[in-house]
Design a protein around this motif. Sequence first.
Motif, short mmCIF file in Angstrom:
data_model
loop_
_atom_site.label_atom_id
_atom_site.label_comp_id
_atom_site.label_asym_id
_atom_site.label_seq_id
_atom_site.Cartn_x
_atom_site.Cartn_y
_atom_site.Cartn_z
N LEU A 107 -5.33 0.19 -0.95
CA LEU A 107 -4.80 -0.71 -1.96
C LEU A 107 -5.60 -2.00 -2.07
O LEU A 107 -6.32 -2.39 -1.16
CB LEU A 107 -3.33 -1.04 -1.63
CG LEU A 107 -3.04 -1.74 -0.29
CD1 LEU A 107 -3.11 -3.26 -0.42
CD2 LEU A 107 -1.68 -1.32 0.24
N ALA A 138 2.67 -1.03 -8.01
CA ALA A 138 3.51 -1.54 -6.92
C ALA A 138 4.87 -0.86 -6.88
O ALA A 138 5.37 -0.51 -5.80
CB ALA A 138 3.67 -3.05 -7.06
N LEU A 141 4.65 2.73 -5.66
CA LEU A 141 4.30 2.74 -4.25
C LEU A 141 5.52 2.42 -3.39
O LEU A 141 5.75 3.05 -2.34
CB LEU A 141 3.18 1.73 -3.98
CG LEU A 141 2.49 1.81 -2.62
CD1 LEU A 141 1.73 3.13 -2.47
CD2 LEU A 141 1.52 0.63 -2.44
N GLU A 142 6.32 1.45 -3.81
CA GLU A 142 7.53 1.10 -3.06
C GLU A 142 8.52 2.25 -3.04
O GLU A 142 9.16 2.52 -2.01
CB GLU A 142 8.19 -0.13 -3.68
CG GLU A 142 9.44 -0.57 -2.94
CD GLU A 142 10.12 -1.76 -3.59
OE1 GLU A 142 10.92 -2.42 -2.90
OE2 GLU A 142 9.85 -2.01 -4.78
N THR A 150 4.99 -4.14 -1.12
CA THR A 150 4.23 -3.77 -2.31
C THR A 150 4.23 -4.85 -3.39
O THR A 150 3.52 -4.70 -4.39
CB THR A 150 4.81 -2.48 -2.93
OG1 THR A 150 6.18 -2.72 -3.32
CG2 THR A 150 4.76 -1.33 -1.94
N VAL A 153 0.81 -5.96 -4.49
CA VAL A 153 -0.18 -4.91 -4.72
C VAL A 153 -0.54 -4.83 -6.20
O VAL A 153 0.33 -4.71 -7.07
CB VAL A 153 0.34 -3.54 -4.24
CG1 VAL A 153 -0.60 -2.42 -4.65
CG2 VAL A 153 0.53 -3.56 -2.73
N ARG A 304 2.29 -6.51 5.96
CA ARG A 304 2.26 -5.28 5.18
C ARG A 304 3.43 -4.37 5.51
O ARG A 304 3.86 -3.56 4.67
CB ARG A 304 0.92 -4.55 5.45
CG ARG A 304 0.65 -3.30 4.62
CD ARG A 304 0.71 -3.56 3.13
NE ARG A 304 -0.15 -4.64 2.70
CZ ARG A 304 0.02 -5.32 1.59
NH1 ARG A 304 1.05 -5.03 0.79
NH2 ARG A 304 -0.79 -6.31 1.26
#
Length: 394
Positions: A107, A138, A141-142, A150, A153, A304
């Motif tokens: 990422l 984002a 991805l979450e 995220t 991101v 992260r």
Amino acid sequence: MTDSLEAELAVGADAFVREGEGLEVAVVGAGAVGATTAYDLAREGVDVTLYDRGQVASGASGRAAGLCYDAFADPVDVEIGGDAIKRFRAFSGDDTFPFVECPYVWLAREGDADRADAIRDQIERMQENGVVALESDADALEDRFPTLRTDDVAVAGIAGGAGYTDPGRYTACLAAAASGAGASLEPNTLVRVRTDPSRVVLEDGTEREVDAVVVTAGAHTKRVLADAGVPIAMKPYRVQALVARAALEEPMCYDASGEFYLRPHPEGLLAGDGTEHVEADPDDYDRGADPNFAKDLLERVRRRLPGTDLELDRAWAGLCTATPDRDPLVGELRSGLYVATGFQGHGFMRAPAIGERLAKQVLGDSGINAFDPTRFDGDESFAIVDGMAIDSEP
């Protein structure tokens, strides 16, 4: 030994004609690449001896992170990465080494436009080359990986052809398989390499002439070859990693903006960065982590993985090897002299495929043109750069 390894050995033993019958080859360096090369040569009937100055996997392979993925965009890297993953899967098992399937995420953060654009371009080229890779924002991805932070991101890539393993166990397994196929293992044996004719010289001065010498000695490769009067464009450099007690099942992740990676580990989580951009002495480097390395990296990992409790277990340093163009040196350097080094930290994850190809080249097949070690004179001046990096160059 897995059914796959047993089947390969049986086929090699029963074949009417094996390509390597009558050949003698010395492999110098019993890391992952060397052990795999010895295995693939031995199963073709070659009289192989695998030498190492220490024990099997006592060098870089024993300190490697164990990430394995096919998230490459260049066609050559795609082919090698994919073949390596296939062999990891085929060889793994309860009696050999684990290979844990795990998605790989890389990422770029908001505000890091160059890396974000590079990731988008990289994913597009991966898809064109048949790699299963998805672009994710984002929110997506979450939804898929709720353990990851995220909100910062910009873009992420997700590769499905990925997993992790124990590098030491893989290497020991392939060395044992090589022995089972007829190779001789000579650990704790320091040898010198000589050319014209190809031969190895033992500490007592005894010389053994062979049809080919394959040098896979990791960070020591440059010195081994220099002693034989053969220069190469490679520099060893120091990297650092740690293991922390934590609860993480997936994914493996590379934060390109933060310049660190992490993966699940049987004891919790493994993370790394800490590249030193200076040439290291393979015989005299600090194997311990720098005083502030673990504290700094754990702080970044916590950002992260905000809901994950982390407790440092151990930290260490190892060596990687760099080249001027970040591609490895794999193939024939001189008549009867072969090399595999300069993997920029990606050597272990490509070892199953590199070892197979190197063995085939010794037996007469063409090499990997892009990795031809003779593309450099050996006296080039170049800077060391991080092995894990994002760029958009094809």
